[in-house]
Design a protein around this motif. Structure first.
Motif, PDB file in Angstrom:
ATOM      1  N   VAL A  27       0.827  -1.211   0.000  1.00  0.00           N
ATOM      2  CA  VAL A  27       0.000   0.000   0.000  1.00  0.00           C
ATOM      3  C   VAL A  27       0.863   1.264   0.000  1.00  0.00           C
ATOM      4  O   VAL A  27       0.415   2.323  -0.441  1.00  0.00           O
ATOM      5  CB  VAL A  27      -0.977  -0.032   1.207  1.00  0.00           C
ATOM      6  N   ALA A  28       2.104   1.146   0.446  1.00  0.00           N
ATOM      7  CA  ALA A  28       3.007   2.297   0.405  1.00  0.00           C
ATOM      8  C   ALA A  28       3.751   2.367  -0.925  1.00  0.00           C
ATOM      9  O   ALA A  28       3.917   3.454  -1.500  1.00  0.00           O
ATOM     10  CB  ALA A  28       4.012   2.218   1.562  1.00  0.00           C
ATOM     11  N   PHE A  55       8.424  -8.815  -1.669  1.00  0.00           N
ATOM     12  CA  PHE A  55       7.090  -8.844  -1.050  1.00  0.00           C
ATOM     13  C   PHE A  55       6.105  -8.088  -1.919  1.00  0.00           C
ATOM     14  O   PHE A  55       6.411  -7.010  -2.439  1.00  0.00           O
ATOM     15  CB  PHE A  55       7.123  -8.210   0.357  1.00  0.00           C
ATOM     16  N   ASP A  57       1.605  -7.498  -1.853  1.00  0.00           N
ATOM     17  CA  ASP A  57       0.295  -7.875  -1.322  1.00  0.00           C
ATOM     18  C   ASP A  57      -0.773  -7.553  -2.363  1.00  0.00           C
ATOM     19  O   ASP A  57      -0.469  -7.241  -3.520  1.00  0.00           O
ATOM     20  CB  ASP A  57       0.031  -7.187   0.027  1.00  0.00           C
ATOM     21  N   ARG A  62      -2.998  -5.083  -7.368  1.00  0.00           N
ATOM     22  CA  ARG A  62      -3.958  -4.193  -8.030  1.00  0.00           C
ATOM     23  C   ARG A  62      -3.239  -3.162  -8.890  1.00  0.00           C
ATOM     24  O   ARG A  62      -3.704  -2.809  -9.972  1.00  0.00           O
ATOM     25  CB  ARG A  62      -4.853  -3.495  -6.997  1.00  0.00           C
TER      26      ARG A  62
ATOM     27  N   PRO B  26       0.518   4.375   5.385  1.00  0.00           N
ATOM     28  CA  PRO B  26       0.980   3.229   4.585  1.00  0.00           C
ATOM     29  C   PRO B  26       2.448   2.883   4.802  1.00  0.00           C
ATOM     30  O   PRO B  26       2.828   1.709   4.718  1.00  0.00           O
ATOM     31  CB  PRO B  26       0.735   3.689   3.140  1.00  0.00           C
ATOM     32  N   GLU B  27       3.268   3.881   5.099  1.00  0.00           N
ATOM     33  CA  GLU B  27       4.692   3.611   5.281  1.00  0.00           C
ATOM     34  C   GLU B  27       4.973   2.778   6.531  1.00  0.00           C
ATOM     35  O   GLU B  27       6.073   2.248   6.689  1.00  0.00           O
ATOM     36  CB  GLU B  27       5.471   4.937   5.355  1.00  0.00           C
ATOM     37  N   VAL B  29       3.243   0.098   7.358  1.00  0.00           N
ATOM     38  CA  VAL B  29       2.800  -1.291   7.163  1.00  0.00           C
ATOM     39  C   VAL B  29       3.998  -2.246   7.147  1.00  0.00           C
ATOM     40  O   VAL B  29       3.954  -3.318   7.755  1.00  0.00           O
ATOM     41  CB  VAL B  29       1.971  -1.412   5.868  1.00  0.00           C
ATOM     42  N   SER B  58      -0.159  -7.513   6.264  1.00  0.00           N
ATOM     43  CA  SER B  58      -0.273  -6.491   5.226  1.00  0.00           C
ATOM     44  C   SER B  58      -1.722  -6.336   4.774  1.00  0.00           C
ATOM     45  O   SER B  58      -2.226  -5.217   4.598  1.00  0.00           O
ATOM     46  CB  SER B  58       0.614  -6.864   4.039  1.00  0.00           C
ATOM     47  N   GLU B  59      -2.423  -7.462   4.602  1.00  0.00           N
ATOM     48  CA  GLU B  59      -3.823  -7.383   4.156  1.00  0.00           C
ATOM     49  C   GLU B  59      -4.721  -6.786   5.244  1.00  0.00           C
ATOM     50  O   GLU B  59      -5.626  -6.008   4.941  1.00  0.00           O
ATOM     51  CB  GLU B  59      -4.324  -8.772   3.749  1.00  0.00           C
ATOM     52  N   LEU B  62      -3.968  -3.111   5.211  1.00  0.00           N
ATOM     53  CA  LEU B  62      -4.450  -2.547   3.949  1.00  0.00           C
ATOM     54  C   LEU B  62      -5.956  -2.296   4.005  1.00  0.00           C
ATOM     55  O   LEU B  62      -6.437  -1.226   3.618  1.00  0.00           O
ATOM     56  CB  LEU B  62      -4.114  -3.513   2.808  1.00  0.00           C
ATOM     57  N   ILE B  65      -6.635   0.692   6.327  1.00  0.00           N
ATOM     58  CA  ILE B  65      -6.180   1.979   5.778  1.00  0.00           C
ATOM     59  C   ILE B  65      -7.062   2.410   4.602  1.00  0.00           C
ATOM     60  O   ILE B  65      -7.470   3.566   4.512  1.00  0.00           O
ATOM     61  CB  ILE B  65      -4.697   1.876   5.339  1.00  0.00           C
ATOM     62  N   GLU B  66      -7.370   1.460   3.730  1.00  0.00           N
ATOM     63  CA  GLU B  66      -8.113   1.838   2.519  1.00  0.00           C
ATOM     64  C   GLU B  66      -9.613   1.958   2.734  1.00  0.00           C
ATOM     65  O   GLU B  66     -10.274   2.732   2.050  1.00  0.00           O
ATOM     66  CB  GLU B  66      -7.840   0.832   1.394  1.00  0.00           C
ATOM     67  N   ASP B 101     -12.415  -4.446  -4.041  1.00  0.00           N
ATOM     68  CA  ASP B 101     -11.028  -4.590  -3.580  1.00  0.00           C
ATOM     69  C   ASP B 101     -10.935  -5.457  -2.329  1.00  0.00           C
ATOM     70  O   ASP B 101      -9.909  -6.115  -2.088  1.00  0.00           O
ATOM     71  CB  ASP B 101     -10.408  -3.218  -3.286  1.00  0.00           C
TER      72      ASP B 101
END
Lengths: 107, 139
Positions: A27-28, A55, A57, A62, B26-27, B29, B58-59, B62, B65-66, B101
């Motif tokens: 995501v980053a 890595f 995800d 996407r 995000p940074e 994660v 991570s998921e 994610l 966050i999203e 998503d």
């Protein structure tokens, strides 16, 4: 475990026009990759060297899928080069490998 | 990887819970992936299990966050009975559990975790996953 330091994703352009990705596509890192690819979308096939990606995800996937969809709209393809186990795994999990041209090494 | 640590049965003894409150940045994660991996490594889990933990964390983050669209979130990790439990939550007023998503995240979570769930409880988005650390790997 990788020796690659944790840090922001980086994308380099090699002399042959291949985008070489270093770091995690998450995501980053996804937005960084997206911006780098968009700056190179000029009608030519997009080639991404993922040999230094340890890595990824679903958000990173996407990003790759969005690049692939734009390439298809232009009548071109996205080539993923040097796909490692992490990238291959998420392609397998999601059944999306067919969206890309996979290449094992520089040709 | 160093194999001189505590015996694998440490996973059965238990460790944690560790609860981390963090901004929805995000940074961070990748930092949380490392934290969870380090916690699991105290139980001498395999490289494959570490990979699953990194993907699960991570998921989870994610999704928060999203989809929670909150400025902060909470991550909770607990190692017990050879299972690493990963739980996350964040306040939300806009989460859509039918967002496409989310399906991709759920597909990944289903592959790497023994159990997982995403729920909207009152105004809180909650997501959890459990990763088993006592599996036998074919390779």
């Amino acid at each position: 475990m990788s020796d690659q330091p944790v840090g922001p994703l980086q994308v380099d352009l090699d002399p042959s026009g291949v985008l070489v990705v270093h770091g995690d596509i998450d995501v980053a890192g996804g937005p960084t990759l997206e911006a780098s690819v968009r700056s190179r979308e000029n009608g030519s096939p997009v080639v991404l060297d993922l040999g230094d990606v340890d890595f990824i995800d679903s958000s990173g996937l996407r990003t790759l899928l969005a690049v692939s969809q734009r390439a298809s709209a232009r009548g071109t393809k996205v080539c993923l080069r040097n796909v490692g186990s992490a990238v291959q795994r998420i392609l397998d999990i999601t059944g999306t490998a067919g969206q890309f041209e996979l290449e094992s090494s520089a040709g | 990887m160093n194999h001189d640590g505590p015996p694998r049965s440490a996973a059965a003894v238990g460790r944690g819970p560790v609860e981390i409150h963090l901004p929805a940045d995000p940074e961070l994660v990748s930092v949380m992936r490392l934290a969870a991996s380090g916690m699991a490594a105290t139980a001498r889990c395999t490289v494959d299990e570490i990979d699953d933990i990194k993907l699960a964390v991570s998921e989870v983050l994610l999704v928060l966050i999203e989809h929670a669209a909150s400025t902060s979130l909470t991550l909770r990790l607990e190692l017990r009975d050879s299972v690493l439990s990963i739980e996350g939550c964040a306040e939300t007023s806009s989460a859509d559990l039918d967002h496409p998503d989310l399906a991709l995240s759920q597909t990944v979570l289903a592959e790497v975790s023994a159990t997982n769930s995403i729920d909207l409880v009152d105004s809180e988005l909650r997501i959890s996953a459990t990763v088993r650390l006592d599996r036998t790997h074919a390779s």
